[in-house]
Design a protein around this motif. Structure first.
Motif, PDB file in Angstrom:
ATOM      1  N   ILE A   1      -6.231 -54.808  -7.210  1.00  0.00           N
ATOM      2  CA  ILE A   1      -6.961 -55.142  -5.971  1.00  0.00           C
ATOM      3  C   ILE A   1      -6.045 -54.961  -4.770  1.00  0.00           C
ATOM      4  CG2 ILE A   1      -8.024 -57.035  -4.678  1.00  0.00           C
ATOM      5  CD1 ILE A   1      -9.160 -58.006  -7.419  1.00  0.00           C
ATOM      6  N   ALA A   2      -4.792 -55.422  -4.895  1.00  0.00           N
ATOM      7  CA  ALA A   2      -3.835 -55.260  -3.787  1.00  0.00           C
ATOM      8  C   ALA A   2      -3.586 -53.784  -3.509  1.00  0.00           C
ATOM      9  CB  ALA A   2      -2.522 -55.974  -4.114  1.00  0.00           C
ATOM     10  N   ALA A   3      -3.439 -52.977  -4.570  1.00  0.00           N
ATOM     11  CA  ALA A   3      -3.221 -51.536  -4.386  1.00  0.00           C
ATOM     12  C   ALA A   3      -4.422 -50.906  -3.703  1.00  0.00           C
ATOM     13  CB  ALA A   3      -2.959 -50.864  -5.737  1.00  0.00           C
ATOM     14  N   ALA A   4      -5.619 -51.307  -4.077  1.00  0.00           N
ATOM     15  CA  ALA A   4      -6.827 -50.761  -3.451  1.00  0.00           C
ATOM     16  C   ALA A   4      -6.883 -51.132  -1.972  1.00  0.00           C
ATOM     17  CB  ALA A   4      -8.072 -51.262  -4.177  1.00  0.00           C
ATOM     18  N   HIS A   5      -6.512 -52.366  -1.657  1.00  0.00           N
ATOM     19  CA  HIS A   5      -6.494 -52.795  -0.252  1.00  0.00           C
ATOM     20  C   HIS A   5      -5.472 -52.005   0.555  1.00  0.00           C
ATOM     21  CE1 HIS A   5      -9.050 -56.535  -0.085  1.00  0.00           C
ATOM     22  NE2 HIS A   5      -9.017 -56.285  -1.389  1.00  0.00           N
ATOM     23  N   ASP A   6      -4.381 -51.597  -0.113  1.00  0.00           N
ATOM     24  CA  ASP A   6      -3.334 -50.822   0.557  1.00  0.00           C
ATOM     25  C   ASP A   6      -3.621 -49.321   0.550  1.00  0.00           C
ATOM     26  OD1 ASP A   6      -1.973 -53.188   0.998  1.00  0.00           O
ATOM     27  OD2 ASP A   6      -0.587 -52.919  -0.688  1.00  0.00           O
ATOM     28  N   GLY A   7      -4.774 -48.933  -0.003  1.00  0.00           N
ATOM     29  CA  GLY A   7      -5.138 -47.522  -0.050  1.00  0.00           C
ATOM     30  C   GLY A   7      -4.417 -46.736  -1.124  1.00  0.00           C
ATOM     31  N   LYS A   8      -3.796 -47.404  -2.066  1.00  0.00           N
ATOM     32  CA  LYS A   8      -3.052 -46.742  -3.146  1.00  0.00           C
ATOM     33  C   LYS A   8      -3.975 -46.547  -4.345  1.00  0.00           C
ATOM     34  CE  LYS A   8       1.243 -48.934  -1.703  1.00  0.00           C
ATOM     35  NZ  LYS A   8       2.264 -49.928  -2.063  1.00  0.00           N
ATOM     36  N   VAL A   9      -4.916 -45.649  -4.201  1.00  0.00           N
ATOM     37  CA  VAL A   9      -5.873 -45.382  -5.277  1.00  0.00           C
ATOM     38  C   VAL A   9      -5.957 -43.885  -5.542  1.00  0.00           C
ATOM     39  CG1 VAL A   9      -7.263 -47.443  -4.827  1.00  0.00           C
ATOM     40  CG2 VAL A   9      -7.791 -45.331  -3.638  1.00  0.00           C
ATOM     41  N   LYS A  10      -6.409 -43.530  -6.758  1.00  0.00           N
ATOM     42  CA  LYS A  10      -6.605 -42.138  -7.142  1.00  0.00           C
ATOM     43  C   LYS A  10      -8.056 -41.970  -7.573  1.00  0.00           C
ATOM     44  CE  LYS A  10      -2.004 -41.466  -9.176  1.00  0.00           C
ATOM     45  NZ  LYS A  10      -1.306 -41.046 -10.402  1.00  0.00           N
ATOM     46  N   PRO A  11      -8.580 -40.779  -7.413  1.00  0.00           N
ATOM     47  CA  PRO A  11      -9.920 -40.529  -7.935  1.00  0.00           C
ATOM     48  C   PRO A  11      -9.945 -40.709  -9.455  1.00  0.00           C
ATOM     49  CG  PRO A  11      -9.232 -38.755  -6.471  1.00  0.00           C
ATOM     50  CD  PRO A  11      -8.026 -39.631  -6.710  1.00  0.00           C
ATOM     51  N   ALA A  12     -11.051 -41.216  -9.986  1.00  0.00           N
ATOM     52  CA  ALA A  12     -11.173 -41.496 -11.421  1.00  0.00           C
ATOM     53  C   ALA A  12     -10.880 -40.257 -12.256  1.00  0.00           C
ATOM     54  CB  ALA A  12     -12.552 -42.049 -11.736  1.00  0.00           C
ATOM     55  N   GLY A  13     -11.365 -39.094 -11.842  1.00  0.00           N
ATOM     56  CA  GLY A  13     -11.144 -37.866 -12.591  1.00  0.00           C
ATOM     57  C   GLY A  13      -9.675 -37.549 -12.758  1.00  0.00           C
ATOM     58  N   GLU A  14      -8.900 -37.821 -11.722  1.00  0.00           N
ATOM     59  CA  GLU A  14      -7.465 -37.580 -11.773  1.00  0.00           C
ATOM     60  C   GLU A  14      -6.795 -38.542 -12.767  1.00  0.00           C
ATOM     61  OE1 GLU A  14      -3.738 -37.950  -8.659  1.00  0.00           O
ATOM     62  OE2 GLU A  14      -5.664 -37.225  -7.871  1.00  0.00           O
ATOM     63  N   VAL A  15      -7.206 -39.789 -12.740  1.00  0.00           N
ATOM     64  CA  VAL A  15      -6.649 -40.785 -13.665  1.00  0.00           C
ATOM     65  C   VAL A  15      -6.972 -40.397 -15.102  1.00  0.00           C
ATOM     66  CG1 VAL A  15      -6.750 -43.209 -14.405  1.00  0.00           C
ATOM     67  CG2 VAL A  15      -6.724 -42.640 -11.954  1.00  0.00           C
ATOM     68  N   PHE A  16      -8.241 -40.041 -15.354  1.00  0.00           N
ATOM     69  CA  PHE A  16      -8.643 -39.648 -16.707  1.00  0.00           C
ATOM     70  C   PHE A  16      -7.880 -38.409 -17.180  1.00  0.00           C
ATOM     71  CE2 PHE A  16     -12.886 -41.741 -15.591  1.00  0.00           C
ATOM     72  CZ  PHE A  16     -12.495 -42.955 -16.131  1.00  0.00           C
ATOM     73  N   ALA A  17      -7.661 -37.458 -16.287  1.00  0.00           N
ATOM     74  CA  ALA A  17      -6.917 -36.255 -16.640  1.00  0.00           C
ATOM     75  C   ALA A  17      -5.467 -36.601 -17.009  1.00  0.00           C
ATOM     76  CB  ALA A  17      -6.947 -35.255 -15.486  1.00  0.00           C
ATOM     77  N   GLU A  18      -4.855 -37.522 -16.271  1.00  0.00           N
ATOM     78  CA  GLU A  18      -3.484 -37.947 -16.576  1.00  0.00           C
ATOM     79  C   GLU A  18      -3.416 -38.632 -17.943  1.00  0.00           C
ATOM     80  OE1 GLU A  18      -2.118 -40.367 -13.327  1.00  0.00           O
ATOM     81  OE2 GLU A  18      -2.128 -38.686 -11.918  1.00  0.00           O
TER      82      GLU A  18
END
Length: 83
Positions: A57-74
């Protein structure tokens, strides 16, 4: 010296007591040992999970997020899975 905390009774369903007793017998441990180990593991697991959720939640508030497709690919690449 640790302060003694007042205890209060808890209720466990009869079917679960039988399972606990069977496990305690197989492990040559007491019912109390099994119950306390289970509670300790449950609390550790849930504490870890809540910390990860708060971090996310803190990372999301700080804008530190990745698109789901990128996460799944990793994840797929890490495990050698094809997508």
């Amino acid at each position: 010296m640790p302060q003694r905390v007042a205890s209060e009774p808890i209720t466990i369903r009869t079917a679960k007591v039988a399972e606990i007793d069977a496990l305690a017998g197989a492990m040559d441990r007491s019912r109390n040992y099994i119950v306390n180990q289970a509670i300790e593991q449950y609390l550790e697991s849930n504490t870890w999970q809540m910390e990860r959720i708060r971090d996310g939640i803190a990372a999301a508030h700080d804008g530190k997020v990745k698109p789901a497709g990128e996460v799944f690919a990793e994840i797929a690449a890490k495990h050698g899975w094809s997508r």
